[in-house]
Design an enzyme around this catalytic site. Structure first.
Site, PDB file in Angstrom:
ATOM      1  N   GLY A  88      12.664 -19.500   6.328  1.00  0.00           N
ATOM      2  CA  GLY A  88      11.533 -18.816   5.952  1.00  0.00           C
ATOM      3  C   GLY A  88      10.429 -19.584   5.583  1.00  0.00           C
ATOM      4  O   GLY A  88      10.232 -20.704   5.826  1.00  0.00           O
ATOM      5  N   CYS A  89       9.687 -19.004   4.532  1.00  0.00           N
ATOM      6  CA  CYS A  89       8.805 -19.956   3.807  1.00  0.00           C
ATOM      7  C   CYS A  89       9.067 -21.281   3.475  1.00  0.00           C
ATOM      8  O   CYS A  89      10.007 -21.135   2.584  1.00  0.00           O
ATOM      9  CB  CYS A  89       7.971 -19.144   2.746  1.00  0.00           C
ATOM     10  SG  CYS A  89       6.588 -19.998   1.850  1.00  0.00           S
ATOM     11  N   PHE A  90       8.422 -22.217   3.668  1.00  0.00           N
ATOM     12  CA  PHE A  90       8.821 -23.478   3.249  1.00  0.00           C
ATOM     13  C   PHE A  90       8.709 -23.810   1.748  1.00  0.00           C
ATOM     14  O   PHE A  90       9.412 -24.514   1.006  1.00  0.00           O
ATOM     15  CB  PHE A  90       8.249 -24.771   3.917  1.00  0.00           C
ATOM     16  CG  PHE A  90       6.953 -24.773   4.382  1.00  0.00           C
ATOM     17  CD1 PHE A  90       5.821 -24.314   3.252  1.00  0.00           C
ATOM     18  CD2 PHE A  90       6.434 -25.455   5.524  1.00  0.00           C
ATOM     19  CE1 PHE A  90       4.599 -24.596   3.568  1.00  0.00           C
ATOM     20  CE2 PHE A  90       5.172 -25.293   5.748  1.00  0.00           C
ATOM     21  CZ  PHE A  90       4.181 -24.877   4.866  1.00  0.00           C
TER      22      PHE A  90
END
Length: 182
Positions: A11-13
């Protein structure tokens, strides 16, 4: 010192980076883009979903302190590997769950770990995490690096990342660096 590299997309880094930088044995974590079709993509291109890249993190770690399997344990405990191209409200192929393996041993360990999670019924739904050979990793723009550490008061950090860090501290306190233990 023994060094190895792992590339994970969960997902979002910003979330993934915040989790892994806290682990004992992790030497560095860099946010970036991997698994896509164009060279040197920019964030605005990644957001379209047309490049095929995932937001990921490149983790340099000492396998004498934390193993690749140990990283996988944390990876699967801190994101949802059962939602295709999505983590919470973040949707698109750039938010897919993927392990980009840097060698054949990592491929085998990732397969075995996912198989074990399935056999033990750890998740209610089927794991959709892909296992891929690592290709080029392009570091994200500077403003994406260390995002959580620099912006803890931002709503996204408080609502999305804080619970992941709390879970990490609650269940994996023995794996945390002393500088991040409190």
């Amino acid at each position: 010192m023994n060094r190895e590299t792992a590339i994970l997309a969960g997902g979002c880094f910003w979330c993934t980076e915040a989790v892994f930088e806290r682990l004992e044995g992790v030497l560095s974590v860099r946010s970036g883009y991997t698994g896509g079709s164009i060279k040197n993509p920019a964030y605005r291109e990644i957001c379209t979903g047309r490049t095929g890249h995932a937001e990921g993190v490149m983790i340099e770690f000492n396998p004498d302190i934390i193993s690749f399997r140990g990283l996988l344990e944390i990876f699967f405990a801190t994101h949802d590997p059962t939602t295709l191209n999505r983590q919470g409200n973040d949707m698109g192929t750039q938010y897919r769950s993927a392990i980009f393996c840097t060698n054949s041993r990592q491929i085998e360990e990732a397969r075995e770990f996912i198989k074990m999670l399935g056999e033990e019924g750890v998740f209610e739904n089927k794991i959709v995490t892909t296992i891929e050979e690592a290709g080029p990793f392009y570091e994200a723009e500077d403003y994406h690096q260390d995002y959580y550490r620099l912006h803890k008061e931002q709503p996204y950090c408080r609502i999305i990342i804080d619970p992941k860090i709390k879970k990490l501290k609650q269940h994996y306190a023995n794996k945390l660096k002393t500088t991040h233990a409190l």
